[in-house]
Design a protein around this motif. Sequence first.
Motif, PDB file in Angstrom:
ATOM      1  N   GLU A  33       0.734  -1.246  -0.075  1.00  0.00           N
ATOM      2  CA  GLU A  33       0.125   0.064   0.080  1.00  0.00           C
ATOM      3  C   GLU A  33       1.112   1.293  -0.020  1.00  0.00           C
ATOM      4  N   ALA A  34       2.168   1.325   0.989  1.00  0.00           N
ATOM      5  CA  ALA A  34       2.920   2.473   0.785  1.00  0.00           C
ATOM      6  C   ALA A  34       3.446   2.393  -0.548  1.00  0.00           C
ATOM      7  N   PHE A  35       3.871   1.660  -1.250  1.00  0.00           N
ATOM      8  CA  PHE A  35       4.356   1.516  -2.606  1.00  0.00           C
ATOM      9  C   PHE A  35       3.779   2.169  -3.624  1.00  0.00           C
ATOM     10  N   GLN A  36       2.294   1.812  -3.501  1.00  0.00           N
ATOM     11  CA  GLN A  36       1.221   2.032  -4.297  1.00  0.00           C
ATOM     12  C   GLN A  36       1.114   3.998  -4.215  1.00  0.00           C
ATOM     13  N   GLU A  37       1.114   4.305  -2.978  1.00  0.00           N
ATOM     14  CA  GLU A  37       1.218   5.818  -2.516  1.00  0.00           C
ATOM     15  C   GLU A  37       2.234   6.533  -3.107  1.00  0.00           C
ATOM     16  N   VAL A  38       3.589   5.855  -2.844  1.00  0.00           N
ATOM     17  CA  VAL A  38       4.557   6.634  -3.413  1.00  0.00           C
ATOM     18  C   VAL A  38       4.450   6.619  -4.863  1.00  0.00           C
ATOM     19  N   ALA A  39       4.147   5.681  -5.644  1.00  0.00           N
ATOM     20  CA  ALA A  39       4.230   5.484  -6.992  1.00  0.00           C
ATOM     21  C   ALA A  39       3.220   6.460  -7.407  1.00  0.00           C
ATOM     22  N   ARG A  40       2.127   6.821  -6.783  1.00  0.00           N
ATOM     23  CA  ARG A  40       1.165   7.817  -7.390  1.00  0.00           C
ATOM     24  C   ARG A  40       1.829   9.451  -7.159  1.00  0.00           C
ATOM     25  N   GLN A  41       2.450   9.312  -6.265  1.00  0.00           N
ATOM     26  CA  GLN A  41       3.231  10.805  -5.875  1.00  0.00           C
ATOM     27  C   GLN A  41       4.243  11.053  -6.980  1.00  0.00           C
TER      28      GLN A  41
END
Length: 156
Positions: A33-41
Amino acid sequence: MDAPRQDAWKIDEDELLAHTVLQYIKEGHTQLEAFQEVARQLNRTPAACGFRWNATVRKNYQNDIREAKQERTSYRNTVNTAALQKNSSISLDDAILFLKEMKQHSQHDQEELQSKLYQLSEENVRLKNQIKQWEDAWSEIDKLTNWVKNRYQTSS
């Protein structure tokens, strides 16, 4: 000389990745979930973020990861306690359910630690066997080298 890659990671991107992953761990979320958030940013793929975390960034944050996992338990307790306090007319059944959930989380964390310990023990045995193989190979190479030297000296 090679030009730097256009998609090379910058220090502030690594810091964002680390901060986000640690925050997600503290709050009981998954690293994915953290990787998905950072990927979006950062306009990158979650896979790229996961690879960067595991290949490079993670090793610089081992103590922080340990602390975040410890804080996760505290965070869960705080959130659960706040939820219980919010509902002032808590029943005995709700309290029992809450305690059972806490016990289950604690058991899960203990099982996770035991699993990791077992994996590390197996890896340790594997590495010791590999070292023994390398030592045996070097010993054989040394014997062969000495044999060749002796043959060369006696034939000269």
